[in-house]
Design an enzyme around this catalytic site. Structure first.
Site, PDB file in Angstrom:
ATOM      1  N   GLU A 159       0.940  -1.149  -0.103  1.00 24.76           N
ATOM      2  CA  GLU A 159       0.135   0.056  -0.074  1.00 24.76           C
ATOM      3  C   GLU A 159       0.842   1.275  -0.063  1.00 24.76           C
ATOM      4  O   GLU A 159       1.931   1.487   0.882  1.00 24.76           O
ATOM      5  CB  GLU A 159      -0.923  -0.063   1.214  1.00 24.76           C
ATOM      6  CG  GLU A 159      -2.050   1.280   1.100  1.00 24.76           C
ATOM      7  CD  GLU A 159      -2.856   1.231   2.349  1.00 24.76           C
ATOM      8  OE1 GLU A 159      -2.759   0.282   3.093  1.00 24.76           O
ATOM      9  OE2 GLU A 159      -3.335   2.334   2.646  1.00 24.76           O
TER      10      GLU A 159
ATOM     11  N   ARG B 220       5.089 -12.663   9.864  1.00 18.39           N
ATOM     12  CA  ARG B 220       5.741 -11.714   9.546  1.00 18.39           C
ATOM     13  C   ARG B 220       6.998 -11.412  10.322  1.00 18.39           C
ATOM     14  O   ARG B 220       7.262 -12.118  11.409  1.00 18.39           O
ATOM     15  CB  ARG B 220       4.976 -10.353   9.949  1.00 18.39           C
ATOM     16  CG  ARG B 220       4.513 -10.357  11.356  1.00 18.39           C
ATOM     17  CD  ARG B 220       3.312  -9.227  11.566  1.00 18.39           C
ATOM     18  NE  ARG B 220       3.719  -7.842  10.991  1.00 18.39           N
ATOM     19  CZ  ARG B 220       3.069  -7.064  10.003  1.00 18.39           C
ATOM     20  NH1 ARG B 220       2.069  -7.636   9.563  1.00 18.39           N
ATOM     21  NH2 ARG B 220       3.303  -5.863   9.977  1.00 18.39           N
TER      22      ARG B 220
ATOM     23  N   LYS C  10       4.015   0.694  10.223  1.00 13.63           N
ATOM     24  CA  LYS C  10       4.317   1.839   9.303  1.00 13.63           C
ATOM     25  C   LYS C  10       3.524   3.047   9.928  1.00 13.63           C
ATOM     26  O   LYS C  10       3.832   4.236   9.697  1.00 13.63           O
ATOM     27  CB  LYS C  10       3.372   1.601   8.016  1.00 13.63           C
ATOM     28  CG  LYS C  10       4.075   1.376   6.863  1.00 13.63           C
ATOM     29  CD  LYS C  10       2.941   1.370   5.423  1.00 13.63           C
ATOM     30  CE  LYS C  10       3.405   0.050   4.603  1.00 13.63           C
ATOM     31  NZ  LYS C  10       2.428   0.253   3.724  1.00 13.63           N
TER      32      LYS C  10
END
Ligand code: ATP
Ligand code: MG
Length: 559
Positions: free
Chosen positions: A35, A261, A271
């Site tokens: 994104e 992850r 983020k």
């Protein structure tokens, strides 16, 4: 890649291999779907190495797809930076650059199809009402009063949502699945929301934007992705991913697989927090060398092969864990040790005067560029009466095992001579500001013909041609080994994360070739670590970043 780290094997690669062997797919197609709402970080590197790596290893292809469905947070700067970083890491999407926004029209038509099939409805509830009626893990949700709207009314409202007739947040399109489902993601998830925000690619054409859940799987299907690999937190979304694929006339049937992850000690990979660090001015931008972003690592002098090697060593697993930050440093040292030429630099200079060396005289001595790689050759270094050594390498009253400079002690200057300290000169404040030494001319090259030994070899720089430099040392950005990354992150910031040394002295060869951001620009300053020129360098005024020290500083911190 290092020779030592063998090719990766993991459960995802096993699945891909089995599918190819069974003929389920003729070739593998993966994608990396960032994104564009921030820069890529080391966690994304894991996903990139996995997706592009699988495509390479199995002769398939990997798409770069921007998941650009939320223009409120997305920017062109991020799109450009992400492309740069993927290339820098060593991967190429070729002609396979895509955007979820390329599919906005198709996604819209599929949403209408679900409405027509009685499988989607427009809900006038507020976001808070929708949240409040979703239920909990133990209690079913309750149906929206708008759930039974007619197909015609739904179609009409949805078309008017698209036309921009309603303000932000007044209506959403929801899939009609099951408000009592044990999986909260299946309790009539939101497919579209109203957002009057311009989009970097579609401009003002759209007033409604699809949710991640509605956009992602259908984008995969349009691109004929075979294995849609994502992180574990999406495992609960997989039934919804499959539901859309099952109820829509999509051109292919991708499958989603989840892996753990990457988490790193001393590091925040959220983020949201990384954005707050930049926007709050806690760091000097996304490429601040303290940031765990790929742009930050690049600026700090980390070679991309070190990151690929690290990711390979971490492996791909099905359960989450936290990797020691020291492991990344290990891969960085491994890569730099092989490639980086050796130079001499003094970070905290202490002047040395060689009393028995003639005034005005200098000579050149030969120094090897790499102890293990003769092909890197040698260079000349200047020696003279005035030199700089590291302040830390002198102690006036040394403890027993201190073998470096102290009054009466003899040491070797690397590539040069033995010198002996005679006297330390102090300033009015009682600080040592200069050493008076003598050298033994018989020890040229660093060995005494009479066989006498010294226990320390020091690095040094000659005053005659020393280049002044700024050197920036980096320490972990967060004090805690497991920073929470929550709201209070600022209290956990390490006030010593950046140490600036303004008056370092470099041998001239270290300052040459300091093209900003040049690849493989790293050098080893002997005994100090690996360093790389920073983009803030100006002609005659180099600025160096310490990429990594020579030893594991995290291990030391534990004692
Ligand atoms: P968010 O969605 O909260 O903005 P994100 O880190 O998931 O943040 P994306 O741009 O959606 O950001 O991530 C792109 C891809 O990278 C996703 O497939 C995601 O699963 C993967 N990814 C993100 N963080 C990690 C991580 N720490 N380890 C491995 N993969 C990650
Ligand atoms: Mg994400």
């Amino acid at each position: 890649m290092t020779e030592e780290t063998p090719e990766a094997r993991d459960f995802i690669r096993d699945i891909v291999q089995a599918d190819l062997v069974a003929g389920t797919h003729k070739s593998v197609v993966t994608r990396f779907p960032p994104e564009p709402n921030g820069y890529l970080h080391i966690g994304h590197a894991k996903s990139i190495c996995l997706n592009f790596g699988i495509a390479q290893e199995f002769g398939g292809r990997c798409h770069l797809r921007f998941d650009d469905t939320n223009p409120a947070k997305e920017e062109q700067e991020y799109i450009d930076a992400i492309k740069d970083d993927v290339h820098w890491l060593g991967f190429d999407w070729g002609t396979n650059l895509h955007h979820a926004s390329d599919y906005f029209e198709q996604l819209y038509l599929w949403a209408e199809k679900l409405i027509q099939d009685g499988k989607a409805y427009v809900d006038d509830q507020t976001a808070d009402e929708i949240r409040a009626t979703r239920g909990t893990l133990t209690e079913a949700g309750t149906n929206s009063p708008f759930r039974t709207r007619s197909i015609d009314e739904n179609l009409d409202l949805f078309r008017r949502m698209r036309a921009g007739e309603f303000p932000d947040g007044t209506r959403v399109l929801r899939a009609k699945i099951d408000m009592a489902s044990g999986n909260i993601n299946l309790r009539d998830p939101v497919m579209y929301r109203i957002l009057h925000a311009p989009h970097p690619r579609t401009g003002t054409a759209w007033k409604i934007y699809p949710s991640y859940d509605f956009a992602h799987g259908q984008s995969d299907a349009i691109e004929t992705i075979t294995h849609s690999v994502c992180t574990l937190e999406f495992a609960d979304h997989r039934p919804l991913y499959d539901w859309f694929i099952e109820h829509l006339p999509v051109p292919s049937r991708p499958r989603q697989y989840e892996f753990a992850r990457l988490n790193l000690t001393h590091t925040v990979l959220s983020k949201r927090v990384l954005t707050a660090l930049v926007k709050g001015g806690h760091v000097a931008g996304w490429d601040d060398p303290r940031m765990p972003t790929l742009a930050g690592f690049r600026r700090r002098g980390v070679p991309p092969e070190a990151i690929r090697d690290f990711i390979k060593r971490v492996g791909v697993a099905k359960s989450n864990s936290v990797v020691e930050a020291g492991m990344l440093d290990f891969s960085i040292r491994e890569a730099l040790n092989r490639a980086a030429p050796r130079r001499m630099a003094v970070l905290r200079p202490l002047k040395v005067v060689i009393e028995n060396y003639p005034e005005g005289k200098t000579e050149t001595l030969e120094a090897v560029n790499h102890p293990d790689d003769a092909s890197l050759g040698t260079r000349q270094v200047t020696f003279g009466r005035e030199l700089y050594v590291e302040h830390d390498d002198f102690m006036e009253n040394p403890p027993k095992k201190f073998f470096r400079l102290s009054p009466g002690q003899e040491v070797r200057l690397r590539y040069a001579y033995f010198i002996k300290c005679r006297e330390a000169i102090k300033n009015a404040a009682g600080e040592v500001v200069e050493l008076r030494c003598t050298y033994d001319p018989e020890t040229k090259g660093g060995n005494a013909p009479d066989g006498r030994k010294v226990k320390a070899t020091l690095h040094w720089v000659a005053a005659a041609d020393a280049v002044d430099a700024e050197v920036r040392l980096y320490n972990p950005l967060f004090l805690s080994p497991a920073p929470s990354g929550g709201e209070g992150f600022a209290a956990d910031l390490n006030p010593q994360s950046l140490e600036v040394i303004r008056d370092a002295k470099l041998e001239p060869a270290a300052a040459i070739g300091n093209a900003p951001n040049a690849v493989h620009c790293a050098v080893q300053f002997e005994r100090l670590g690996y360093f790389c020129p920073d983009k803030d360098s100006a002609p005659g005024k180099p600025v160096f970043n310490r990429t990594v020290g020579l030893r594991d500083s995290y291990a030391k911190a534990k004692d």
